[in-house]
Design a protein around this motif. Sequence first.
Motif, PDB file in Angstrom:
ATOM      1  N   THR A   1       0.940  -0.983   0.050  1.00 35.63           N
ATOM      2  CA  THR A   1       0.064   0.073   0.090  1.00 35.63           C
ATOM      3  C   THR A   1       0.880   1.425   0.060  1.00 35.63           C
ATOM      4  OG1 THR A   1       0.023   0.018   2.355  1.00 35.63           O
ATOM      5  CG2 THR A   1      -2.067  -1.137   1.279  1.00 35.63           C
ATOM      6  N   TRP A   2       2.099   1.033   0.378  1.00 35.29           N
ATOM      7  CA  TRP A   2       2.959   2.084   0.479  1.00 35.29           C
ATOM      8  C   TRP A   2       3.690   2.421  -0.849  1.00 35.29           C
ATOM      9  CZ3 TRP A   2       7.449  -0.061  -0.862  1.00 35.29           C
ATOM     10  CH2 TRP A   2       7.679  -1.152  -0.262  1.00 35.29           C
ATOM     11  N   CYS A   3       3.603   1.544  -1.951  1.00 33.20           N
ATOM     12  CA  CYS A   3       4.123   1.749  -3.097  1.00 33.20           C
ATOM     13  C   CYS A   3       3.214   2.200  -4.068  1.00 33.20           C
ATOM     14  CB  CYS A   3       4.533   0.260  -3.414  1.00 33.20           C
ATOM     15  SG  CYS A   3       4.742   0.177  -5.255  1.00 33.20           S
ATOM     16  N   TYR A   4       3.822   3.654  -4.577  1.00 39.76           N
ATOM     17  CA  TYR A   4       2.707   4.378  -5.777  1.00 39.76           C
ATOM     18  C   TYR A   4       2.645   3.738  -6.960  1.00 39.76           C
ATOM     19  CZ  TYR A   4       2.052   8.028  -1.889  1.00 39.76           C
ATOM     20  OH  TYR A   4       1.436   8.487  -0.805  1.00 39.76           O
ATOM     21  N   PRO A   5       3.766   3.010  -7.494  1.00 40.46           N
ATOM     22  CA  PRO A   5       3.834   2.445  -8.606  1.00 40.46           C
ATOM     23  C   PRO A   5       2.745   1.290  -8.717  1.00 40.46           C
ATOM     24  CG  PRO A   5       5.948   2.948  -8.363  1.00 40.46           C
ATOM     25  CD  PRO A   5       5.155   3.307  -7.059  1.00 40.46           C
ATOM     26  N   CYS A   6       2.539   0.438  -7.559  1.00 39.80           N
ATOM     27  CA  CYS A   6       1.498  -0.633  -7.342  1.00 39.80           C
ATOM     28  C   CYS A   6       0.252  -0.137  -7.295  1.00 39.80           C
ATOM     29  CB  CYS A   6       1.945  -1.116  -6.042  1.00 39.80           C
ATOM     30  SG  CYS A   6       3.600  -1.657  -5.600  1.00 39.80           S
ATOM     31  N   LYS A   7      -0.070   1.064  -6.798  1.00 42.71           N
ATOM     32  CA  LYS A   7      -1.418   1.650  -7.331  1.00 42.71           C
ATOM     33  C   LYS A   7      -1.579   2.037  -8.471  1.00 42.71           C
ATOM     34  CE  LYS A   7      -1.467   3.456  -2.369  1.00 42.71           C
ATOM     35  NZ  LYS A   7      -1.425   4.627  -1.651  1.00 42.71           N
ATOM     36  N   ALA A   8      -0.570   2.672  -9.280  1.00 42.79           N
ATOM     37  CA  ALA A   8      -0.601   2.834 -10.600  1.00 42.79           C
ATOM     38  C   ALA A   8      -0.896   1.672 -11.489  1.00 42.79           C
ATOM     39  CB  ALA A   8       0.674   3.639 -11.062  1.00 42.79           C
TER      40      ALA A   8
ATOM     41  N   GLN B   1      -5.044 -17.259 -13.557  1.00 36.57           N
ATOM     42  CA  GLN B   1      -5.278 -17.207 -11.874  1.00 36.57           C
ATOM     43  C   GLN B   1      -4.048 -15.966 -11.505  1.00 36.57           C
ATOM     44  OE1 GLN B   1      -6.988 -18.961  -9.327  1.00 36.57           O
ATOM     45  NE2 GLN B   1      -6.389 -17.069  -8.442  1.00 36.57           N
ATOM     46  N   PHE B   2      -5.063 -14.842 -11.136  1.00 37.67           N
ATOM     47  CA  PHE B   2      -4.126 -13.716 -10.719  1.00 37.67           C
ATOM     48  C   PHE B   2      -4.030 -13.728  -9.112  1.00 37.67           C
ATOM     49  CE2 PHE B   2      -3.659 -10.648 -14.173  1.00 37.67           C
ATOM     50  CZ  PHE B   2      -4.507 -11.165 -14.999  1.00 37.67           C
ATOM     51  N   LEU B   3      -2.880 -13.517  -8.700  1.00 34.93           N
ATOM     52  CA  LEU B   3      -2.751 -13.461  -7.203  1.00 34.93           C
ATOM     53  C   LEU B   3      -1.949 -12.175  -6.869  1.00 34.93           C
ATOM     54  CD1 LEU B   3      -2.109 -17.378  -6.497  1.00 34.93           C
ATOM     55  CD2 LEU B   3      -3.964 -15.848  -5.629  1.00 34.93           C
ATOM     56  N   GLY B   4      -2.304 -11.591  -6.051  1.00 30.79           N
ATOM     57  CA  GLY B   4      -1.676 -10.560  -5.495  1.00 30.79           C
ATOM     58  C   GLY B   4      -0.616 -11.031  -4.270  1.00 30.79           C
ATOM     59  N   VAL B   5       0.374 -10.439  -3.936  1.00 30.02           N
ATOM     60  CA  VAL B   5       1.108 -10.975  -2.682  1.00 30.02           C
ATOM     61  C   VAL B   5       1.324  -9.634  -1.891  1.00 30.02           C
ATOM     62  CG1 VAL B   5       2.929 -12.246  -1.626  1.00 30.02           C
ATOM     63  CG2 VAL B   5       2.145 -12.738  -3.856  1.00 30.02           C
ATOM     64  N   VAL B   6       0.853  -9.446  -0.640  1.00 23.58           N
ATOM     65  CA  VAL B   6       1.323  -8.282   0.030  1.00 23.58           C
ATOM     66  C   VAL B   6       2.918  -8.167   0.610  1.00 23.58           C
ATOM     67  CG1 VAL B   6       0.604  -6.936   1.981  1.00 23.58           C
ATOM     68  CG2 VAL B   6      -1.324  -8.048   0.567  1.00 23.58           C
ATOM     69  N   TYR B   7       3.373  -7.252   0.071  1.00 19.54           N
ATOM     70  CA  TYR B   7       4.833  -7.229   0.395  1.00 19.54           C
ATOM     71  C   TYR B   7       5.211  -6.472   1.520  1.00 19.54           C
ATOM     72  CZ  TYR B   7       9.775  -6.370  -0.650  1.00 19.54           C
ATOM     73  OH  TYR B   7      11.134  -5.997  -0.727  1.00 19.54           O
TER      74      TYR B   7
END
Lengths: 185, 175
Positions: free
Chosen positions: A72-79, A96-102
């Motif tokens: 959530t602190w990563c602006y390119p991720c939000k982009a 299959q899409f999977l997000g991994v919270v880093y």
Amino acid sequence: MSLRLRYALFTALLVVPLLGVLALGFGQDPHAVPSMLEGHDAPPFVLKSLEGETFDLQKLHGKPVVLNFWATWCYPCKAEHAALQAAARHYSTAVQFLGVVYQDTPETAKDYLRAQTSVFANLVDPHARMAIDYGVAGVPESYFISPQGRIVYKHAGVLDTMLLQRILDPLVLQAETMRKSGAPL
Amino acid sequence: MTVSACVLLLGVLLRVPQAAINAPTASASPAAPTASAAHQEQTVYLLGKLLRCPVCQGMPVGESPSPMARDMMQLIREKVAAGESQDAIQAYFVQRYGEWVLLAPQAQGFNWLVYLLPPLALGLCGLWTVSYLGRPGRSDSAEAVAAADLQTGDAPGTQGLPDPYLEQIQRELRK
């Protein structure tokens, strides 16, 4: 050989290799971490999503998998969020899409996703074990896994729709061909 | 070139203490539990110094305050406790991050150039300097100038040079 020629030769012998090394160095991104796992089997994982559902990579064999490491602190991720969600809707069950919270807390990730539309599950990676196993060196980073469970491409940086399509279309086709021919996974 | 050679040479020299630290690690006895724990902690420390933090600017994971580096150190500690060798743990990280993750490149293949070129360049520079200074016909050598001055009777170091003071004295004498 004249003295001047000898000096020129000596200087060239010292300067040319040095310039070569510098040119090589300046031509590369010093922050870029090499992708070592491309072409290799994806490291297995069994992780829980933010909603508590368990995901086992072994059980996903047979369809392409997209692993997207984000925070959530990563602006390119939000982009890239919108492009990923659009692709997940477009490919539906074929990929299959999977997000991994880093390096983020599940609570913060949940709060963020509550305000956004997320159509795929996001995994919790305690102590970044999965991230280290995949050689993650920052976010966003995405791994594209073939239906056979091999990492075919790693992308460091923001994804866009065109790129997603260019990588995923052949993988979807590959999965369909395998399914029709009954080839072992 | 000399500066970069010195930097590389410094890198080579910095490997020496590391090898010196490695020696007792290999010979440590795992018999006593305290010695074993100390040995494990030393292996963790060494690996923490050897491996680069992937999210930092050229910092070892053992010195980086980043959460990623802390997680890597925790993983190293667990692997060491599980009995994995230092080489195996190093190989695990190299397999994932490439040789980039090693702060000191392994002395093999093309990497040998990093270790051999700086001393070679320094040696060549030294040889060239010695041969240059020792050249008998060097026109600007101090000995050659002094010898020429003695032959011509000029003041030391003034051979062939117009001396404004001498000229002024000569003009005064002519009056």
